[in-house]
Write a protein that holds these residues in place. Structure first.
Motif, mmCIF file in Angstrom:
data_model
loop_
_atom_site.group_PDB
_atom_site.id
_atom_site.type_symbol
_atom_site.label_atom_id
_atom_site.label_comp_id
_atom_site.label_asym_id
_atom_site.label_seq_id
_atom_site.Cartn_x
_atom_site.Cartn_y
_atom_site.Cartn_z
ATOM 1 N N UNK A 46 0.827 -1.197 0.000
ATOM 2 C CA UNK A 46 0.000 0.000 0.000
ATOM 3 C C UNK A 46 0.867 1.255 0.000
ATOM 4 N N UNK A 47 0.791 1.995 -1.090
ATOM 5 C CA UNK A 47 1.392 3.325 -1.183
ATOM 6 C C UNK A 47 0.288 4.343 -0.907
ATOM 7 N N UNK A 48 0.584 5.318 -0.054
ATOM 8 C CA UNK A 48 -0.385 6.385 0.171
ATOM 9 C C UNK A 48 0.331 7.732 0.111
ATOM 10 N N UNK A 49 0.027 8.468 -0.956
ATOM 11 C CA UNK A 49 0.595 9.799 -1.148
ATOM 12 C C UNK A 49 2.132 9.783 -1.060
ATOM 13 N N UNK A 50 2.731 8.838 -1.766
ATOM 14 C CA UNK A 50 4.173 8.628 -1.674
ATOM 15 C C UNK A 50 4.906 9.468 -2.728
ATOM 16 N N UNK A 51 5.942 10.157 -2.277
ATOM 17 C CA UNK A 51 6.837 10.912 -3.148
ATOM 18 C C UNK A 51 8.234 10.313 -3.030
ATOM 19 N N UNK A 52 8.919 10.170 -4.179
ATOM 20 C CA UNK A 52 10.250 9.578 -4.159
ATOM 21 C C UNK A 52 11.138 10.258 -5.192
ATOM 22 N N UNK A 53 12.419 10.319 -4.854
ATOM 23 C CA UNK A 53 13.423 10.931 -5.720
ATOM 24 C C UNK A 53 14.458 9.893 -6.119
ATOM 25 N N UNK A 54 14.985 10.054 -7.309
ATOM 26 C CA UNK A 54 16.197 9.365 -7.743
ATOM 27 C C UNK A 54 17.254 10.453 -7.922
ATOM 28 N N UNK A 55 18.242 10.455 -7.015
ATOM 29 C CA UNK A 55 19.214 11.539 -6.949
ATOM 30 C C UNK A 55 18.462 12.851 -6.735
ATOM 31 N N UNK A 56 18.560 13.816 -7.647
ATOM 32 C CA UNK A 56 17.891 15.095 -7.447
ATOM 33 C C UNK A 56 16.574 15.202 -8.205
ATOM 34 N N UNK A 57 16.162 14.113 -8.849
ATOM 35 C CA UNK A 57 14.960 14.150 -9.682
ATOM 36 C C UNK A 57 13.774 13.528 -8.964
ATOM 37 N N UNK A 58 12.671 14.265 -8.879
ATOM 38 C CA UNK A 58 11.451 13.706 -8.301
ATOM 39 C C UNK A 58 10.815 12.786 -9.332
ATOM 40 N N UNK A 59 10.684 11.511 -8.981
ATOM 41 C CA UNK A 59 10.176 10.511 -9.925
ATOM 42 C C UNK A 59 8.716 10.168 -9.633
ATOM 43 N N UNK A 60 8.365 10.015 -8.361
ATOM 44 C CA UNK A 60 6.984 9.764 -7.968
ATOM 45 C C UNK A 60 6.461 10.955 -7.194
ATOM 46 N N UNK A 61 5.233 11.346 -7.469
ATOM 47 C CA UNK A 61 4.674 12.543 -6.854
ATOM 48 C C UNK A 61 3.315 12.234 -6.238
ATOM 49 N N UNK A 62 3.297 12.048 -4.919
ATOM 50 C CA UNK A 62 2.059 11.802 -4.184
ATOM 51 C C UNK A 62 1.266 10.632 -4.771
ATOM 52 N N UNK A 63 1.958 9.535 -5.016
ATOM 53 C CA UNK A 63 1.351 8.364 -5.639
ATOM 54 C C UNK A 63 0.669 7.490 -4.601
ATOM 55 N N UNK A 64 -0.534 7.019 -4.934
ATOM 56 C CA UNK A 64 -1.259 6.080 -4.069
ATOM 57 C C UNK A 64 -1.614 4.833 -4.872
ATOM 58 N N UNK A 65 -1.386 3.670 -4.266
ATOM 59 C CA UNK A 65 -1.633 2.395 -4.943
ATOM 60 C C UNK A 65 -1.732 1.299 -3.902
ATOM 61 N N UNK A 66 -2.730 0.442 -4.045
ATOM 62 C CA UNK A 66 -2.875 -0.711 -3.144
ATOM 63 C C UNK A 66 -2.966 -1.980 -3.981
ATOM 64 N N UNK A 67 -2.167 -2.988 -3.611
ATOM 65 C CA UNK A 67 -2.192 -4.296 -4.273
ATOM 66 C C UNK A 67 -2.393 -5.358 -3.206
ATOM 67 N N UNK A 69 10.892 5.960 -18.126
ATOM 68 C CA UNK A 69 10.968 7.157 -17.294
ATOM 69 C C UNK A 69 9.686 7.506 -16.581
ATOM 70 N N UNK A 70 8.685 6.616 -16.661
ATOM 71 C CA UNK A 70 7.390 6.920 -16.047
ATOM 72 C C UNK A 70 7.410 6.788 -14.533
ATOM 73 N N UNK A 106 13.965 4.635 -0.513
ATOM 74 C CA UNK A 106 12.982 4.986 0.515
ATOM 75 C C UNK A 106 12.258 6.264 0.117
ATOM 76 N N UNK A 107 10.967 6.362 0.461
ATOM 77 C CA UNK A 107 10.199 7.551 0.076
ATOM 78 C C UNK A 107 10.536 8.756 0.950
ATOM 79 N N UNK A 108 10.122 9.908 0.488
ATOM 80 C CA UNK A 108 10.262 11.136 1.269
ATOM 81 C C UNK A 108 9.352 11.046 2.492
ATOM 82 N N UNK A 109 9.892 11.357 3.652
ATOM 83 C CA UNK A 109 9.084 11.367 4.878
ATOM 84 C C UNK A 109 8.272 12.655 4.918
ATOM 85 N N UNK A 110 6.962 12.508 4.876
ATOM 86 C CA UNK A 110 6.104 13.690 4.929
ATOM 87 C C UNK A 110 4.764 13.312 5.552
#
Length: 257
Positions: free
Chosen positions: A3-24, A37-38, A52-56
């Motif tokens: 379960x992802x809830x509002x997850x943001x993640x970076x690869x180096x200095x690039x934001x790759x995921x932006x507030x993504x939510x997904x449950x499997x 690159x998606x 690891x995701x951004x702590x927010x």
């Protein structure tokens, strides 16, 4: 299961995921489809704890209903195969050592990680199932791309995980090796285990997959049953070009004007 809830993640200095939510859920078979690159591989690296995701506030990532699952527990429950793993694997490891390393979540063989005779026998049995028993003594670097991919699949399955996560299973394979790999994935599905694959090719989505998630620019743009998602309209929007789709016996194909 995941379960992802509002997850943001970076690869180096690039934001790759932006507030993504997904449950499997457990026992689901899901394809995550999107262009290069998606954010597909980043999403899987978060699951595998390579990233690891951004702590927010208001954001969390749960695996098996826990935000703090122990890494060894995770490795016991999920088998993981990726192109990055294949590229970075210790080149002078023998094929048998590659499969055995799956018991330890290691990359290559290490003196302090000594397998039992039972584990070695299990590794050989898995290699036989996947048709690579004859490669036991071969060095990893000397094998073909298809043989390497089968080895890493054996490594992922040797401890009989609850779920398999496969990043672009046919990437870099010729047509014969690609079809063979997809056949192996179909066999895995017959055992009623969870499967997650990422791909940017519709024809890699095997009939046993019943849910498709479309991702682009770090956000989910569609999610649902395969027939509802793999439409000409959805894929045209995803890839920003006019596309058409058709289905036969659970397989989908896609072409453009």
């Amino acid at each position: 299961m995941i379960e992802f809830h509002q997850v943001t993640a970076y690869q180096q200095q690039t934001r790759v995921l932006n507030r993504l939510s997904l449950k499997i859920e457990s026992h689901e078979r899901v394809a995550i489809l999107g262009p290069n690159g998606a954010g597909k591989s980043t999403l899987l690296k978060l699951i595998n704890r390579e990233l690891y995701p951004v702590a927010q506030e208001g954001s969390y990532l749960k695996l098996f209903d826990s935000e703090t699952i122990h890494l060894w527990q995770l490795r016991d429950r999920i088998g993981f195969v990726s192109h990055d793993l294949q590229e970075n694997y210790t080149p002078y490891t023998t094929a048998l050592e590659v499969v055995v390393s799956g018991f330890f979540g290691a990359i290559g063989s290490h003196e302090h990680l000594q397998p039992t005779n039972i584990q070695v026998d299990q590794a050989r049995a898995m290699m036989t199932i996947l048709g690579i028993a004859q490669d036991e003594a071969c060095m990893f670097q000397r094998l073909s791309t298809g043989q390497k991919r089968r080895l890493l699949l054996a490594r992922a399955l040797v401890h009989h995980p609850e779920a398999l996560i496969f990043d672009e299973p046919a990437n870099g394979l010729d047509m014969g090796a690609s079809l063979s790999m997809l056949t192996l994935l179909r066999s895995f599905c017959s055992e009623d285990r969870s499967l997650i694959i990422t791909t940017h090719h519709v024809d890699e989505i095997i009939p046993e997959i019943d849910r498709v998630v479309l991702i682009n620019r770090g956000q989910i743009i569609a999610d649902g049953p395969k027939p509802d998602i793999l439409t000409s309209e959805n894929l045209s929007e995803l890839y920003q070009t006019r596309l058409h789709t058709s289905e036969k016996n659970g397989w989908y194909r896609c072409w453009h004007d």
